[in-house]
Design a protein around this motif. Structure first.
Motif, mmCIF file in Angstrom:
data_model
loop_
_atom_site.group_PDB
_atom_site.id
_atom_site.type_symbol
_atom_site.label_atom_id
_atom_site.label_comp_id
_atom_site.label_asym_id
_atom_site.label_seq_id
_atom_site.Cartn_x
_atom_site.Cartn_y
_atom_site.Cartn_z
ATOM 1 N N UNK A 50 0.816 -1.225 0.104
ATOM 2 C CA UNK A 50 0.161 0.147 0.205
ATOM 3 C C UNK A 50 0.974 1.372 -0.028
ATOM 4 N N UNK A 51 2.265 1.118 0.253
ATOM 5 C CA UNK A 51 3.030 2.485 0.157
ATOM 6 C C UNK A 51 3.869 2.535 -0.948
ATOM 7 N N UNK A 52 3.640 1.624 -1.881
ATOM 8 C CA UNK A 52 4.239 1.811 -3.308
ATOM 9 C C UNK A 52 3.757 2.730 -4.217
ATOM 10 N N UNK A 53 4.644 3.539 -4.664
ATOM 11 C CA UNK A 53 4.052 4.809 -5.465
ATOM 12 C C UNK A 53 3.539 4.243 -6.693
ATOM 13 N N UNK A 54 2.447 4.908 -7.318
ATOM 14 C CA UNK A 54 1.716 4.544 -8.541
ATOM 15 C C UNK A 54 2.249 5.407 -9.647
ATOM 16 N N UNK A 55 3.106 6.533 -9.659
ATOM 17 C CA UNK A 55 3.714 6.901 -10.721
ATOM 18 C C UNK A 55 5.130 7.115 -10.382
ATOM 19 N N UNK A 56 5.976 7.041 -11.338
ATOM 20 C CA UNK A 56 7.419 7.236 -11.339
ATOM 21 C C UNK A 56 7.831 8.181 -12.385
#
Length: 346
Positions: free
Chosen positions: A313-319
């Motif tokens: 749930x902490x992983x970014x959706x955009x890089x």
């Protein structure tokens, strides 16, 4: 911008604290290299140490900071050996490995204003093994700095650097959301400060002043002002404080409470990444990661680095890759600019 009213008493108290800390106090023949504009509170240390100690202060031309090689040559030529800079500028030198070819004779390197990446610190310490390094912390409202940590060991690249312990005549406390004092280790709360370092408040804004300069929650026996910094942190087992981020960087995403600073820290040991900033798009419920590197890195590569360090749930959706992270006039990473960044991620 807010105007903070700082008393003469608080500035004198701040400078006298430094004068009594032998490891960071300048010597009579030291030369200070000023980086901070005079509207930025870090300049208080440069200006008043110059007056109190009767030592030389060199005001470095602003354009020198645009060209790190020229900057280092300028520092060497001017015999500057004492600096108090923001970490972003030290990182600019470290990421290009410029100290390998040009090395001023620094005796003391102090930094404050934002988190220092451990990778950057390690590079500087490798190049200056006999130099004193110190991490200072404090918002303008408490007269520049209220804690300090003199670096006395090597940190891993994914470790957080302590902001240390209270300066003289200052008490730094951590309170939970119910204004209960936190004394246990590893429990995050808001950092609050009391003592002679406190400013008088905000100019022409009593409402804002009274919202953050409050009565000490520990008693109601007499007036005892405490400043709520809005910064979050916790105690280590040896009672040093670790800064985890700001309350306005603590987000609620899909029902989970997340510290954006933890995501940034998890990328501290990613060799190819030279700078990182994570912001939250409330409107679209997106965690967006901006990173600085010499070339674009695949989303899969960054994801694989993070997946074993962070819950899903902490992983970014955009890089989003940038050749250079934007800096504000104080030379800190400009988080506000990144919040409104319009470029579409790939």
């Amino acid at each position: 911008p807010k105007g903070v009213v700082v008393s003469h008493r608080s500035i004198i108290d701040y400078i006298e604290w430094i004068l009594n800390e032998d490891k960071i106090c300048p010597k009579p023949d030291d030369i200070i290299g000023n980086q901070s504009p005079f509207y930025f509170d870090n300049s208080v240390l440069d200006i008043y140490l110059c007056f109190f100690k009767g030592i030389k202060l060199v005001i470095i031309p602003e354009e020198k900071f645009l060209f790190p090689k020229d900057l280092l040559q300028y520092l060497y030529t001017k015999h500057i050996n004492y600096i108090f800079w923001v970490p972003s500028l030290l990182n600019n030198i470290a990421k290009n490995k410029i100290l390998d070819s040009s090395k001023p004779k620094f005796q003391k390197i102090l930094f404050a204003g934002e988190n220092m990446p451990t990778k950057t610190l390690n590079y500087w310490m490798e190049n200056y093994p006999g130099t004193t390094f110190a991490n200072l912390y404090g918002p303008t409202e408490i007269t520049v700095d209220c804690t300090f940590y003199i670096i006395d060991k090597t940190f891993k690249e994914n470790e957080s650097l302590p902001i240390g312990t209270s300066c003289r005549n200052t008490q730094v406390m951590i309170f939970d959301e119910s204004n209960q004092l936190i004394t246990k280790s590893n429990q995050i709360g808001e950092i609050c400060v009391r003592g002679s370092c406190l400013s008088l408040g905000y100019y022409n804004d009593l409402e804002k002043t009274n919202s953050v300069f409050i009565q000490n929650p520990l008693h109601q026996k007499y007036e005892d002002r405490v400043y709520k910094t809005g910064d979050l942190g916790y105690y280590t087992a040896d009672r040093h404080i670790i800064l985890t981020g700001r309350k306005d960087q603590q987000i609620k995403h899909n029902g989970y409470r997340i510290e954006l600073g933890e995501i940034e820290l998890a990328l501290g040991d990613f060799d190819a990444i030279e700078g990182v900033c994570v912001v939250y798009d409330e409107q679209n419920s997106i965690i967006r990661l901006f990173y600085e590197s010499k070339k674009e890195i695949s989303k899969a590569e960054i994801f694989n680095h993070l997946k074993d360090k962070l819950p899903k749930y902490m992983l970014p959706q955009e890089y989003i890759w940038l050749e250079t992270l934007p800096l504000n006039p104080n030379s800190k990473i400009d988080r506000k600019a990144l919040k409104t960044f319009k470029k579409e991620s790939k």
